[in-house]
Design a protein around this motif. Sequence first.
Motif, mmCIF file in Angstrom:
data_model
loop_
_atom_site.group_PDB
_atom_site.id
_atom_site.type_symbol
_atom_site.label_atom_id
_atom_site.label_comp_id
_atom_site.label_asym_id
_atom_site.label_seq_id
_atom_site.Cartn_x
_atom_site.Cartn_y
_atom_site.Cartn_z
ATOM 1 N N HIS A 74 19.622 -12.689 12.677
ATOM 2 C CA HIS A 74 19.843 -12.613 14.121
ATOM 3 C C HIS A 74 19.062 -13.733 14.803
ATOM 4 O O HIS A 74 17.900 -13.987 14.483
ATOM 5 C CB HIS A 74 19.418 -11.246 14.676
ATOM 6 C CG HIS A 74 19.722 -11.093 16.134
ATOM 7 N ND1 HIS A 74 20.966 -10.714 16.605
ATOM 8 C CD2 HIS A 74 18.957 -11.291 17.248
ATOM 9 C CE1 HIS A 74 20.937 -10.686 17.940
ATOM 10 N NE2 HIS A 74 19.717 -11.029 18.337
ATOM 11 N N TRP A 75 19.642 -14.356 15.779
ATOM 12 C CA TRP A 75 19.047 -15.499 16.511
ATOM 13 C C TRP A 75 19.453 -15.345 17.972
ATOM 14 O O TRP A 75 20.622 -15.517 18.326
ATOM 15 C CB TRP A 75 19.596 -16.793 15.923
ATOM 16 C CG TRP A 75 18.964 -18.064 16.465
ATOM 17 C CD1 TRP A 75 19.394 -18.782 17.517
ATOM 18 C CD2 TRP A 75 17.831 -18.749 15.964
ATOM 19 N NE1 TRP A 75 18.607 -19.874 17.721
ATOM 20 C CE2 TRP A 75 17.605 -19.891 16.764
ATOM 21 C CE3 TRP A 75 16.956 -18.503 14.880
ATOM 22 C CZ2 TRP A 75 16.584 -20.779 16.529
ATOM 23 C CZ3 TRP A 75 15.936 -19.396 14.657
ATOM 24 C CH2 TRP A 75 15.729 -20.530 15.471
ATOM 25 N N SER A 76 18.523 -14.938 18.821
ATOM 26 C CA SER A 76 18.839 -14.635 20.211
ATOM 27 C C SER A 76 19.071 -15.902 21.020
ATOM 28 O O SER A 76 18.706 -17.021 20.605
ATOM 29 C CB SER A 76 17.715 -13.808 20.839
ATOM 30 O OG SER A 76 16.563 -14.615 20.998
ATOM 31 N N SER A 77 19.635 -15.701 22.212
ATOM 32 C CA SER A 77 19.836 -16.846 23.100
ATOM 33 C C SER A 77 18.496 -17.414 23.555
ATOM 34 O O SER A 77 18.369 -18.611 23.837
ATOM 35 C CB SER A 77 20.674 -16.430 24.317
ATOM 36 O OG SER A 77 20.047 -15.361 25.015
ATOM 37 N N GLY A 78 17.474 -16.539 23.645
ATOM 38 C CA GLY A 78 16.134 -17.032 23.980
ATOM 39 C C GLY A 78 15.610 -17.977 22.909
ATOM 40 O O GLY A 78 14.929 -18.962 23.199
ATOM 41 N N SER A 79 15.954 -17.680 21.616
ATOM 42 C CA SER A 79 15.547 -18.573 20.529
ATOM 43 C C SER A 79 16.286 -19.896 20.601
ATOM 44 O O SER A 79 15.749 -20.957 20.268
ATOM 45 C CB SER A 79 15.783 -17.887 19.181
ATOM 46 O OG SER A 79 14.993 -16.741 19.057
ATOM 47 N N MET A 131 18.231 -3.213 19.772
ATOM 48 C CA MET A 131 17.007 -3.726 20.405
ATOM 49 C C MET A 131 17.107 -5.220 20.602
ATOM 50 O O MET A 131 16.778 -5.766 21.665
ATOM 51 C CB MET A 131 15.803 -3.388 19.513
ATOM 52 C CG MET A 131 14.473 -3.868 20.055
ATOM 53 S SD MET A 131 13.153 -3.279 18.968
ATOM 54 C CE MET A 131 11.837 -4.329 19.501
ATOM 55 N N ALA A 132 17.622 -5.923 19.579
ATOM 56 C CA ALA A 132 17.784 -7.362 19.687
ATOM 57 C C ALA A 132 18.801 -7.708 20.742
ATOM 58 O O ALA A 132 18.678 -8.675 21.495
ATOM 59 C CB ALA A 132 18.182 -7.949 18.340
ATOM 60 N N ALA A 133 19.866 -6.855 20.836
ATOM 61 C CA ALA A 133 20.895 -7.116 21.837
ATOM 62 C C ALA A 133 20.350 -6.908 23.232
ATOM 63 O O ALA A 133 20.675 -7.655 24.155
ATOM 64 C CB ALA A 133 22.092 -6.206 21.585
ATOM 65 N N LEU A 134 19.528 -5.868 23.391
ATOM 66 C CA LEU A 134 18.965 -5.593 24.705
ATOM 67 C C LEU A 134 18.023 -6.708 25.165
ATOM 68 O O LEU A 134 17.926 -7.007 26.349
ATOM 69 C CB LEU A 134 18.209 -4.254 24.680
ATOM 70 C CG LEU A 134 19.077 -2.994 24.551
ATOM 71 C CD1 LEU A 134 18.184 -1.761 24.351
ATOM 72 C CD2 LEU A 134 19.954 -2.813 25.786
ATOM 73 N N LEU A 135 17.306 -7.290 24.215
ATOM 74 C CA LEU A 135 16.298 -8.309 24.548
ATOM 75 C C LEU A 135 16.788 -9.703 24.184
ATOM 76 O O LEU A 135 16.016 -10.561 23.765
ATOM 77 C CB LEU A 135 14.987 -8.001 23.802
ATOM 78 C CG LEU A 135 14.380 -6.634 24.085
ATOM 79 C CD1 LEU A 135 13.148 -6.416 23.208
ATOM 80 C CD2 LEU A 135 14.005 -6.508 25.559
ATOM 81 N N ASP A 136 18.086 -9.938 24.323
ATOM 82 C CA ASP A 136 18.664 -11.210 23.888
ATOM 83 C C ASP A 136 18.087 -12.401 24.646
ATOM 84 O O ASP A 136 18.027 -13.515 24.109
ATOM 85 C CB ASP A 136 20.184 -11.167 24.070
ATOM 86 C CG ASP A 136 20.855 -12.405 23.488
ATOM 87 O OD1 ASP A 136 20.778 -12.592 22.252
ATOM 88 O OD2 ASP A 136 21.396 -13.207 24.285
#
Length: 625
Positions: free
Chosen positions: A22-27, A1-6
């Motif tokens: 986990h720290w997304s590119s959006g973050s 889910m985190a990967a899909l909404l990165d």
Amino acid sequence: MAALLDAGSIIIYRTSDGVISHWSSGSEALYGWTRQEAVGRVLQELLATGFVSPRAAMGNALAKTGTWDGEVQQRHRDGHMLAIASRMIAVPPGSVLSINHDVSDLKRAQLEIARREAHLRSILETVPEAMVVIDEKGTIDSFSAAAERLFGYSTSEVHGNNVRMLMPPPDRENHDTYLERYLTTGRRHIIGYGRIVTGIKKSGERFPMELAIGETIANGQRIFTGFIRDLTSRHKLEEELRQAQKMEAIGQLTGGIAHDFNNLLTVISGNLEMIERRAEPGSIRELVQAAQEAADDGARLTGQLLAFGRRQPLNAQLADISQLVAHFSDLLRRALGETIELRTVVTGSSNHAMVDASQLQNALLNLALNARDAMPRGGRLTVEISHAEIALAETGTRPDMRPGEYVLIAVSDTGTGMTPAVRERAFEPFFTTKGVGAGTGLGLSMVYGFVTQSGGLIRLESEPGHGTTVRIYLPGVRPQASPETTDGNARREPARPPGGTETILVVEDEPRVRRVAVARLRDLGYEVIEASNAAEALATAGEARTIDLLFSDVVMPGGMDGGTLAAEIRALRPGIKVLLTSGFAEPSIAERGQAETGTWLRKPYTTAALATRLRTLLGPGAGGG
């Protein structure tokens, strides 16, 4: 889910210790830290999260429902704080997934809107104009604090009601029709400009108001905003100004009539005096004396007219008003009769004013007699003397008031009172509500003129069934200020008036008055030179002949009054004596006459008064008998 909404701002951290997993590119874009810098760090240490609501509420919500929505404040890498809308979801077996959105701009916009709303609200709460907002059906949506004070309703009492509740008939019945007509046709009845209308308060009192209405459209709905200004005080001030102007015009008219009538009385009484001296004792002399008494009555009547027109001479002296009224109270009691109680109330120890005591007593007597007539079955008359101070701020709404200290004399009765129509005309000369022969209608007008000429002001308050109060404000002075004044009239005729042989220049534009004056002076033995105007008098004074005294009228045609003429002739002849005469004397002329010429004489005057004044000026040993 985190990967899909990165691309979104998603953070996953352990519940037990808050370490980020986990720290997304959006973050990365939102907070400024890269994934390598953030993963493995403790969330609270990295972002310094601050909760708007208690943090425990978040934990409870996650434990019970598995989700929590709220607002937090978190730190950017450069140090500034962000407003974050966060949705947290519990992820078994021990993590939390946080979806974050930056709402900083929204919060700033909300705060700016709140600031502007608070600013607007503070303005609306402090401006003196009332504000009422209605919708297109006439329903009241907003009611300012000024509107609450003006109409007497609270906001809760009017909110949701039709605005016609603030209008008296027939506007109340017609308002919805006006509004519907405007919405249908667009024809404006009042919108976009101000007009004077009538409002009605919660108490039922009607009042004049200026109404200006603006229109706007919000969310597809018309909103009408009305700004209302109470005109009660302005209308009252305008009415008082119109009344003062009317009284001033009437005063000018009556003063001029009295002046001309005094000239006629001077001719009549002067000729009657000379006839009386030549007539043998008997019926002829008795007829002349009766006519002379009528002329004296006419002189008293013109004196009342001059008092109203503020043109009678005043012998103003320093007086303690409290003592003056106290000494006069016995006469007032006798005038009122046994059925009316007289009360005198004095406040303060120093109530001094410069005033003509006899004129003030006459004014109080007039007020007492009016009060007596208003209390045919008895009652109470109260005379209160006190100190009053008028501040500069009060003069802004009362143009006839000058700031300073005053002595206030309030005369109140428990009589029948006056209707508004009678109250409006109360000070007019010859206006009376009494029966034929019961009064001249000059009492209150004389009081008005006396008070105004004395530099004071007068107020009348009266309601039917609630009595009448007349307040007289006289300018207060300190006791040590005691200027000396000269009485304008001499004593009544002695048996043999003193005469003389000096030369007198008589200046009088009215031929009949001049002839009587010349005849009187020649009967007294004086040499007389006549002049009909100031130009003739100046030409005569410039000639090389003896002139001992100038006897001149105050008011003359040609642009030069008696006071100015006296100054011109004194410049030519420094030792000349001057005696001025007038049917009325403006205060400025009287003061100038006393300062520059020594004395003056009011018409109509007797031969004895003229003779005595001349000898006072020329000296007792200068002439014959």
